[in-house]
Design an enzyme around this catalytic site. Structure first.
Site, PDB file in Angstrom:
ATOM      1  N   HIS A   1       0.827  -1.204   0.000  1.00 42.82           N
ATOM      2  CA  HIS A   1       0.000   0.000   0.000  1.00 42.82           C
ATOM      3  C   HIS A   1       0.863   1.256   0.000  1.00 42.82           C
ATOM      4  O   HIS A   1       1.999   1.251   0.485  1.00 42.82           O
ATOM      5  CB  HIS A   1      -0.928   0.007   1.207  1.00 42.82           C
TER       6      HIS A   1
ATOM      7  N   CYS B   1      -2.658  -0.489   7.385  1.00 42.80           N
ATOM      8  CA  CYS B   1      -1.876   0.746   7.285  1.00 42.80           C
ATOM      9  C   CYS B   1      -2.047   1.595   8.540  1.00 42.80           C
ATOM     10  O   CYS B   1      -1.095   2.236   8.991  1.00 42.80           O
ATOM     11  CB  CYS B   1      -2.274   1.528   6.036  1.00 42.80           C
TER      12      CYS B   1
ATOM     13  N   GLU C   1       0.618   3.925   1.781  1.00 46.00           N
ATOM     14  CA  GLU C   1       0.946   4.354   3.144  1.00 46.00           C
ATOM     15  C   GLU C   1       2.104   3.513   3.695  1.00 46.00           C
ATOM     16  O   GLU C   1       2.969   4.019   4.403  1.00 46.00           O
ATOM     17  CB  GLU C   1      -0.266   4.218   4.073  1.00 46.00           C
TER      18      GLU C   1
END
Length: 160
Positions: free
Chosen positions: A91, A122, A93
Site C-alpha cells: 500500500h 496501514c 501508506e
C-alpha cells in the site's frame, strides 16, 4: 473524523493553494505512478511544511508489477477490503513509511496526506510510526481503521 474545507487550512488568500491543497495535489501525482490495477493510491509524508517522502501502491522492488502479471485479487475474486494478504502490492501508506525508514528519515510527529483513507493494516503502521495526523480524499470502508485511529489519538481528516 472532521471534514475540513480545503481553503480553510493554511489558506494564504493570494490565489495560491493552501498547504493542504498543495500536499493533497501532490498525492494525486504520486498515485499516477501506482501499478495496482484496482486502485491507484498516493501518499506523502510532511513535517513542518516540508515533504519527507512519498509512496504509491505497487509490488515490491524487483518483483513484477500487477500491470505485468495481472491482478491476483481479481483472479481469486477477492472483494475490496478483504484478505489484504492476497495481494502482490504494498500500500502507498506502507511504502511511504518504508521509504522513509530506508533513507533514514524520522517520521514521528509527521502528517500523512493520502488519496484514500488508510485501511486497518496501514493504520497500525501509521500509529506505530508516530504519525499524528492523516488527511485523505476518498473514503474506504474499514471501521476498524477508524476505531484504531480514534483510540490512538491520530487525527483523521477528510478533505473535500
Amino acid at each position: 473524523m472532521n471534514p475540513v474545507p480545503p481553503d480553510s487550512a493554511n489558506a494564504v488568500g493570494d490565489g495560491r493553494p493552501s498547504w493542504n491543497e498543495y500536499f493533497m495535489a501532490i498525492t494525486d501525482l504520486v498515485a499516477s505512478r501506482a501499478t495496482c490495477l484496482r486502485r491507484k493510491v498516493g501518499a506523502v509524508l510532511v513535517k513542518d511544511k516540508r515533504i519527507l517522502c512519498s509512496g504509491y501502491n505497487g509490488a515490491p522492488s524487483q518483483i513484477p508489477h500487477c500491470i505485468q502479471t495481472g491482478c491476483l485479487r481479481e483472479q481469486l475474486k477477492v472483494p475490496s477490503g478483504e484478505k489484504h494478504e492476497l495481494c502482490r502490492g504494498v500500500h502507498a501508506e506502507q511504502n511511504v513509511i518504508i521509504q522513509a525508514a530506508y533513507h533514514g528519515i524520522p517520521v514521528a510527529g509527521a502528517t500523512l496526506y493520502c488519496t484514500t483513507q488508510p485501511c486497518s493494516i496501514c493504520a497500525k503502521m501509521i500509529i506505530n510510526a508516530g504519525i499524528k495526523k492523516v488527511y485523505f480524499k476518498e473514503g474506504y470502508d474499514d471501521p476498524l481503521s477508524l476505531e484504531m485511529f480514534a483510540q490512538a489519538g491520530v487525527e483523521l481528516i477528510r478533505l473535500d
